[in-house]
Write an enzyme that holds these catalytic residues in place. Sequence first.
Site, short mmCIF file in Angstrom:
data_model
loop_
_atom_site.label_atom_id
_atom_site.label_comp_id
_atom_site.label_asym_id
_atom_site.label_seq_id
_atom_site.Cartn_x
_atom_site.Cartn_y
_atom_site.Cartn_z
CB CYS A 96 -2.35 35.33 114.50
SG CYS A 96 -3.86 36.09 114.44
CD GLN B 114 -6.75 35.82 120.86
OE1 GLN B 114 -6.50 37.03 120.97
NE2 GLN B 114 -6.82 35.25 119.70
CG MET C 128 -8.76 31.44 114.34
SD MET C 128 -9.91 32.74 114.60
CE MET C 128 -9.24 33.51 115.94
#
Length: 615
Positions: free
Chosen positions: A50, A120, A196
């Site tokens: 993000c 990630q 998340m």
Amino acid sequence: MSLLVVGLSHRSAPVSVLERAALSADAQIKLLQDTVAAEPAAEAAVLATCNRIELYADVDKFHAGVAELSTLLAQHSGVGLEELTPYLYVHYEDRAVHHFFSVACGLDSMVVGEGQILGQIKDALATAQELHTAGRLLNDLFQQALRVGKRAHSETGIDRAGQSLVTFGLEQLSSGAPADAWLKGKRALVIGAGSMSSLAAATLARAGVAELVVANRTFDRAERLAALLAEQYGQRPAEPDDVDVLARAVPMESVPDELTRADVVVSCTGATGLVLTADLVAEAVEGRTGAPAVERAADSGSDSDSGSGSVRSGLPPTSVGSEDGCPLDLSAAQGSAVQGSAVQGASGFSVMGEAAVAGMDAATLEQHAAWVDNGTVDRREGRRTPEIDTDAVAALAAAAATLGRVPERRRPEPVADVPRPLPVLSLLDLAMPRDIDAAVHRLLGVRLVDIESLAEASADAPMAADVDQVRRIVSDEVAAFDAAQRAAHITPTVVALRAMAADVVASEIARLDGRLPGLDDKQRGEITQTVRRVVDKLLHAPTVRVKQLAAEPGGAGYADALRTLFDLDAETVAAVSRADDDSRDHNSAALGGLDFGRENFDSNNFESAENRGRA
């Protein structure tokens, strides 16, 4: 070939651009495939979160690589290249390695020191390996970055100083109050079941929310997450302060009903459209309060339409005056001349308005008085009142001579004080693109924190005390990685040299068999072993030394020198390199079973490849 990274992040681009450029899982796959199909790139990997979108590639030409990678990013993100270019950054070779290691340590994150980036990075490598777009360079780079990130978190206190994005967002919702105390006893709704969202659910449960509801498009995943939460946090409390959370899963269709019950909502999904619209949130507020949701006014001075007219109706105009009517309040003037009855009775004053006379000295004001005396017309109702205007100007001139300025008086407008209720619904949007309509922030009783507001808040956040130590770790690891890559660059040449030497030994032993056919197996074995030892001893010192020299800065030329001195076939060397890459790809599959610093349940034990990376 050299490492090149082209990307944009919260440090280089506004959140509105990051939101538009966000890549779906399918878009990332297509981007990787198109990158390795392009001429300058041999390997590729995408790190998309993000907060950032970065394309890593092993390229043979810098300028062509930058142009190609930038174009591909624009094509697959849907943002035009001309619009995207000002926000892109480029790192090459050593600087690219340094940037990536800094990212892995959380130094480049919105919340310095957060550890979600390791998961990630691991997912990005797994995707590139699955698509066979990661070769020797990117495999080495990403696995080393994971080790560097783990080292930074284990050897320094950056974990203590850094927060997860979830914790940081919850603290923003609580307006600076301790998140745990603020959350205790509240009802929470988590939308999404990825990494998340799972971290958010664990954080909420650990804080002691009374009820935790998980909603997800795939209901089975929501059920699994709720079951894990219930198992860890839903046991009966042994002590009064222990956590006892009721956790349950619901389908996405139940979200509107759950909104009317929830106090806190955290949303982080992979949806490309809005999950919570402003109308849906307004209906939830109405369901909670029993009254229609009301929008906040545009500014504090007009918080409510009702009542503002009555407050303002009795006030004189405050705009700058004009020839048609000056609002100057002469009663504010001080001095006997100004306080005369003629001045008090003046209903108008048309000497170019209030702005024209404010601050004039006496001489200038007398010139205006003379101008008025020569026939200024008061246009109101067609009346000509030069005598009144002349008296007013004379009074002002006298006041200016006494005070040194023209007296003026502005009455402050009273501001309607509209009480604002405490939020009945707190929303945290951690998705990119956003899950929650930004328009909900205008609803009274609703507080919204999203990536954009977190980016603004994090700009003023203090840096961790251990950042300098982590930076030293990064610098050391970059130097070690570069040395290892330079040494690895010469390895295929050394392997090809030893293979050539083995072929020479085998050829000479075969020739010896033809000359001495009477040798028995023991004799032949002794001769063969002796020749091999001689060759190994002759090659040992130069091959060890050339690896050491190649690991030093500027040592890349030693591989070329070795190939030239021993007349090694370039194709043989390339074949060795390809075989080494295939071996690395096979061995790197074990990476999926490793856990780089995510032992704790509430950090990332709930992560999955399908929806991980929304941080």
